[in-house]
Structures are given as C-alpha cells and as structure tokens.
Design a protein around this motif. Structure first.
Motif, PDB file in Angstrom:
ATOM      1  N   ARG A 286      85.539  75.795 106.765  1.00 39.25           N
ATOM      2  CA  ARG A 286      84.764  77.192 106.004  1.00 39.25           C
ATOM      3  C   ARG A 286      83.715  76.503 104.512  1.00 39.25           C
ATOM      4  N   ASP A 287      82.971  76.551 105.089  1.00 40.08           N
ATOM      5  CA  ASP A 287      82.390  76.064 103.497  1.00 40.08           C
ATOM      6  C   ASP A 287      82.421  76.446 102.294  1.00 40.08           C
ATOM      7  N   PHE A 288      82.977  76.935 100.732  1.00 32.01           N
ATOM      8  CA  PHE A 288      83.631  77.601  99.725  1.00 32.01           C
ATOM      9  C   PHE A 288      82.743  77.545  98.940  1.00 32.01           C
ATOM     10  N   PHE A 289      81.238  76.497  99.163  1.00 31.28           N
ATOM     11  CA  PHE A 289      80.800  75.920  97.638  1.00 31.28           C
ATOM     12  C   PHE A 289      79.810  77.362  97.554  1.00 31.28           C
ATOM     13  N   PRO A 290      79.901  78.200  97.985  1.00 29.21           N
ATOM     14  CA  PRO A 290      78.533  79.715  97.824  1.00 29.21           C
ATOM     15  C   PRO A 290      80.399  80.289  97.064  1.00 29.21           C
ATOM     16  N   ASP A 291      81.187  80.319  97.139  1.00 22.64           N
ATOM     17  CA  ASP A 291      82.381  81.151  97.169  1.00 22.64           C
ATOM     18  C   ASP A 291      82.653  80.281  95.487  1.00 22.64           C
ATOM     19  N   TYR A 292      82.612  78.863  94.737  1.00 21.83           N
ATOM     20  CA  TYR A 292      82.772  78.566  93.977  1.00 21.83           C
ATOM     21  C   TYR A 292      81.147  79.054  92.931  1.00 21.83           C
ATOM     22  N   ILE A 293      80.263  78.726  93.409  1.00 19.21           N
ATOM     23  CA  ILE A 293      78.915  79.208  92.482  1.00 19.21           C
ATOM     24  C   ILE A 293      79.209  80.581  92.435  1.00 19.21           C
ATOM     25  N   VAL A 294      79.361  81.775  93.318  1.00 17.44           N
ATOM     26  CA  VAL A 294      79.538  83.185  92.549  1.00 17.44           C
ATOM     27  C   VAL A 294      81.168  83.211  91.915  1.00 17.44           C
ATOM     28  N   THR A 295      82.169  82.836  92.198  1.00 15.29           N
ATOM     29  CA  THR A 295      82.561  83.012  90.928  1.00 15.29           C
ATOM     30  C   THR A 295      83.504  81.417  89.748  1.00 15.29           C
ATOM     31  N   VAL A 296      82.379  80.846  89.612  1.00 13.64           N
ATOM     32  CA  VAL A 296      82.348  80.213  88.501  1.00 13.64           C
ATOM     33  C   VAL A 296      81.447  79.680  87.736  1.00 13.64           C
ATOM     34  N   ILE A 297      80.443  79.653  88.388  1.00 15.09           N
ATOM     35  CA  ILE A 297      79.212  78.912  88.106  1.00 15.09           C
ATOM     36  C   ILE A 297      78.711  80.230  87.217  1.00 15.09           C
ATOM     37  N   VAL A 298      78.012  81.273  88.263  1.00 12.92           N
ATOM     38  CA  VAL A 298      77.326  82.251  87.798  1.00 12.92           C
ATOM     39  C   VAL A 298      78.001  83.091  86.237  1.00 12.92           C
ATOM     40  N   PRO A 299      78.915  83.129  85.969  1.00 11.36           N
ATOM     41  CA  PRO A 299      80.056  83.683  85.218  1.00 11.36           C
ATOM     42  C   PRO A 299      80.014  82.854  83.910  1.00 11.36           C
ATOM     43  N   LEU A 300      79.778  81.355  84.492  1.00 19.11           N
ATOM     44  CA  LEU A 300      79.721  80.133  82.995  1.00 19.11           C
ATOM     45  C   LEU A 300      78.300  80.472  82.476  1.00 19.11           C
ATOM     46  N   ALA A 301      77.554  80.897  83.395  1.00 16.78           N
ATOM     47  CA  ALA A 301      76.281  80.437  83.016  1.00 16.78           C
ATOM     48  C   ALA A 301      75.595  82.244  82.026  1.00 16.78           C
ATOM     49  N   LEU A 302      76.506  83.218  83.152  1.00 13.15           N
ATOM     50  CA  LEU A 302      75.981  84.587  81.754  1.00 13.15           C
ATOM     51  C   LEU A 302      76.742  84.279  80.106  1.00 13.15           C
ATOM     52  N   VAL A 303      77.906  84.035  80.510  1.00 14.05           N
ATOM     53  CA  VAL A 303      79.043  83.124  79.024  1.00 14.05           C
ATOM     54  C   VAL A 303      77.959  83.016  78.040  1.00 14.05           C
ATOM     55  N   LEU A 304      77.232  80.976  78.359  1.00 17.61           N
ATOM     56  CA  LEU A 304      76.483  80.664  78.268  1.00 17.61           C
ATOM     57  C   LEU A 304      75.289  81.361  77.354  1.00 17.61           C
ATOM     58  N   ILE A 305      74.367  81.750  77.973  1.00 22.00           N
ATOM     59  CA  ILE A 305      73.636  82.238  78.042  1.00 22.00           C
ATOM     60  C   ILE A 305      73.799  83.870  76.331  1.00 22.00           C
ATOM     61  N   LEU A 306      74.613  84.289  76.706  1.00 25.40           N
ATOM     62  CA  LEU A 306      74.910  85.728  74.939  1.00 25.40           C
ATOM     63  C   LEU A 306      75.425  84.624  74.421  1.00 25.40           C
ATOM     64  N   CYS A 307      75.954  83.566  74.514  1.00 30.59           N
ATOM     65  CA  CYS A 307      76.657  82.402  73.268  1.00 30.59           C
ATOM     66  C   CYS A 307      74.882  81.985  72.748  1.00 30.59           C
ATOM     67  N   LEU A 308      74.015  81.826  73.047  1.00 31.24           N
ATOM     68  CA  LEU A 308      72.582  81.481  72.684  1.00 31.24           C
ATOM     69  C   LEU A 308      72.458  82.487  71.821  1.00 31.24           C
ATOM     70  N   ILE A 309      72.169  83.917  72.916  1.00 32.58           N
ATOM     71  CA  ILE A 309      71.883  85.208  71.617  1.00 32.58           C
ATOM     72  C   ILE A 309      72.541  85.406  70.793  1.00 32.58           C
ATOM     73  N   LEU A 310      73.566  85.159  70.959  1.00 36.44           N
ATOM     74  CA  LEU A 310      74.322  85.737  69.704  1.00 36.44           C
ATOM     75  C   LEU A 310      74.271  84.812  68.613  1.00 36.44           C
ATOM     76  N   SER A 311      73.882  83.095  68.306  1.00 37.72           N
ATOM     77  CA  SER A 311      73.717  81.809  67.730  1.00 37.72           C
ATOM     78  C   SER A 311      72.491  82.203  66.878  1.00 37.72           C
ATOM     79  N   TYR A 312      71.380  82.826  68.259  1.00 38.93           N
ATOM     80  CA  TYR A 312      69.873  83.421  67.607  1.00 38.93           C
ATOM     81  C   TYR A 312      69.718  84.114  66.742  1.00 38.93           C
ATOM     82  N   ILE A 313      70.484  85.899  67.134  1.00 35.67           N
ATOM     83  CA  ILE A 313      70.616  87.120  65.650  1.00 35.67           C
ATOM     84  C   ILE A 313      71.339  86.236  64.378  1.00 35.67           C
TER      85      ILE A 313
END
Length: 366
Positions: A286-313
């Motif tokens: 079984r290929d666990f890379f899609p699960d890794y992207i959904v469970t780790v990469i996507v949340p980290l990207a959302l956190v990074l975007i939120l941090c940038l928005i907060l820093s700009y404000i």
C-alpha cells in the motif's frame, strides 16, 4: 496470702464473665424462615439518665441504632437492618440460608440524639437447621405498605390470616419479607398516599389451593399483560392496606425434583485431525504517500498561510500606529511653539490654516 489473692482475682474474673454472658440477648433463627428482632426504644430509654419523671415530664428521646457483626463493619449477608425515623423502633430481619448456620454476634449501638450518650448491647443469633419443610411457597406484593410497617408481629399476623383464607390452610410460615426498593423499585414521593411496596413470601407443607393455581394459567398471564380486569382474583383482605396485587403474585413449587444439569461429554482427549495449517497470505503493498500528504503536509501548509496572514496584519497595524503617533507628536510641538512666542512673529500653522492661506493668495492675485 498470695494464693488467696489469686483465688479472689479468678473469682472476680469468672463473675464478670458470667455477668457479661448473662447480659447478652440470645435468640434462635432456623434456616429457611423469616427472622425478625425488634429494637424497642422504650427498653433502651431506661439506660439513659434521667429516665424518670423530671419536673412532671417523661423523656421521649430520639434514638438511632447502629448494628454490625462483631469485629466486622457490616451485618451478615443474610441480615438487614431498618429504622425509618429516630422516634421509631428499629428492626433486624432476614432469612438465613443453610450456609449461614452458626453463631452470629451482633453489636447494637444506641445513640441518644438528645444528649448524645451511647449504649452498647450484644445480640447472639444462633442459626440452626431448618425446623419445618415448606416445599410450597408463594410470593405476594402489597402495594400500600412499607417495610417498617410490615415487620411488627401484629401486622404479620393480619397478613398471614388473609393468606390462610386464600391458601385454605393454617399451616403457613413467613419465608421472607423484602422491600420493593431492593427489587429495583422507584423511591416514592414524600407525600401522603405514596408507598414503596413490600414483597412477602410465605411457605407451607400443604399444596396450593385451586384459586392460587390460576396464577399459572395462560389466561391469567394474558389478562395481566393486557392490563384489563382480572377475572381470577380470589384474594380477600380484612384491612385494605394489606391487599395484595394479584398480577404480581408468584408460586414456587419446590416439591418437584429439579432435573440435574446434563454432564459434559467426555471425549478421547485427542484432537481430531484438521489438515495442514495454511497461514494467511501477506496483505498487498500500500502506498502511504497520499495519506502522508493529507495528514501532514496539508495541515502544515494551512498553518504557514495563517502565520503569514497574521504577520502581515500585525506589521501593517504597527506601521499605522507609529505614523499616527508621529503626526500627533508634531501637531503638539507646533501648538506649544505658537502658544509660547509672539503671534505676529510666530509662524502660522501649516496644516490647520493651509486652506485659508491658499484662499488669501487667490484673492491677492485677482
């Protein structure tokens, strides 16, 4: 002299032990029959001073009874205690089983709630073998009674008289009395007309009457299940509060031998041949890379975007506050300069009077 002193000490110890034994209350309880012992308040009232008339008044002290087996925190498993109120008598009641035979020493502690004096007494219950054989037993439910009101001997005699007329025999004995609360019943409201209900169980060596045998018919069970009128109710009660609920009556015929449980089948002790063991195959890769992207990469990207928005404000808000503070400080300095110097020599305000200056220049040119 030493021998005389030893003899005097031995006699004293023997006398004290004899008096202690004499002070115990000894009673008998046969197996399979209801045992009831009533703790009368007026008997223990004599143990508290003063118990005579004092200034023309006789004390009627509230008393609380605490009972337990000697050297144990609780009562024996077959024995129960109840007392409704501090001005009511207490009751020890229960039905011993064959495994409960022996000597039971019960410690009774009496607490006077008026002056908080205490008194201790011992009750010795000798549980012996069954005296009467009662293969026919029946249990009835009395809805308008409470456990403390059924345990007195006079009330038991009234109930037994009604059951004798129903059973058509006088050879009856109480087997057990249980509160409906111990059977999972609901606690009644503390209002007049609400009762907890009591189950009474009686036994005899005489068979059931034809009227009682109707309890085991299919017609009786259907009528009770439907909740309609019961046609086979032949119970009578001299006191209305002792009337039994016919649909909650049960018969126990212990005269019929109970068939023993079937014995287990004994085999040869050798397991039967079940063939070769075939282990399950390995699961597919079984290929666990899609699960890794959904469970780790996507949340980290959302956190990074939120941090940038907060820093700009936060940065934009800080720059705006600094500029506003600088403008306020310059205006304050200009006002201080105008207030301290001569109005004719002082510079005119550059910001507040700028529209007026422009209007004067336009008029001069025209």
């Amino acid at each position: 002299m030493a021998d005389k002193g030893n003899w005097a000490l031995a006699i004293t110890v023997f006398t004290a032990g004899f008096l202690l034994v004499r002070a115990d209350i000894i009673t008998e309880a046969p197996v399979g029959q209801l045992f009831v012992y009533e703790l009368h308040r007026e008997v223990f009232q004599r143990e508290f001073e003063p118990f005579h008339k004092v200034f023309g008044q006789v004390y009627n002290d509230p008393m609380v009874f605490k009972c337990n087996k000697e050297r144990f925190p609780d009562l024996p498993r077959w024995l129960r205690f109840t007392q409704r109120d501090a001005y009511d008598n207490g009751f020890l009641y229960g039905t011993p089983l064959p495994r409960d035979q022996g000597r039971n020493i019960i410690e009774i502690f009496v607490i006077n709630k008026r002056n908080y004096e205490t008194f201790k007494e011992r009750l010795v219950i000798n549980v012996g073998p069954a005296v009467k054989q009662m293969p026919y037993q029946a249990e009835f439910f009395i809805e308008l009674r409470e456990i403390e009101k059924v345990l007195p001997a006079a009330v038991q005699a009234e109930i037994k008289l009604d059951i004798q007329n129903l059973w058509r025999t006088s050879r009856l004995e109480f087997v057990n009395i249980t509160s409906a609360l111990d059977r999972g019943g609901r606690v009644p409201l503390p209002l007049p007309g609400y009762f907890e209900g009591v189950y009474v169980k009686l036994g005899s060596d005489q068979p059931f009457s034809p009227c009682m045998l109707r309890l085991e018919t299919a017609e009786h069970q259907r009528e009770c299940a439907s909740g309609g009128k019961i046609s086979g109710d032949c119970s009578r009660c001299t006191n209305p509060i002792n009337c039994i609920t016919w649909c909650k009556s049960t018969l126990f015929d212990l005269s019929k031998p109970v068939p023993p449980a079937p014995l287990p089948t004994v085999g040869s002790g050798v397991l039967a041949w079940g063939g070769e063991f075939s282990p399950p195959e390995s699961p597919p890769d079984r290929d666990f890379f899609p699960d890794y992207i959904v469970t780790v990469i996507v949340p980290l990207a959302l956190v990074l975007i939120l941090c940038l928005i907060l820093s700009y404000i936060m940065c934009y808000k800080t720059t705006f506050n600094l500029y506003h503070h600088h403008t306020i400080q310059g205006d304050a300095s200009e006002l201080r300069r105008m207030a301290g110097g001569d109005r004719r020599t002082a510079d005119r305000p550059r910001q507040c009077l700028q529209p007026l200056l422009m209007a004067e220049q336009a008029m001069a040119e025209s």
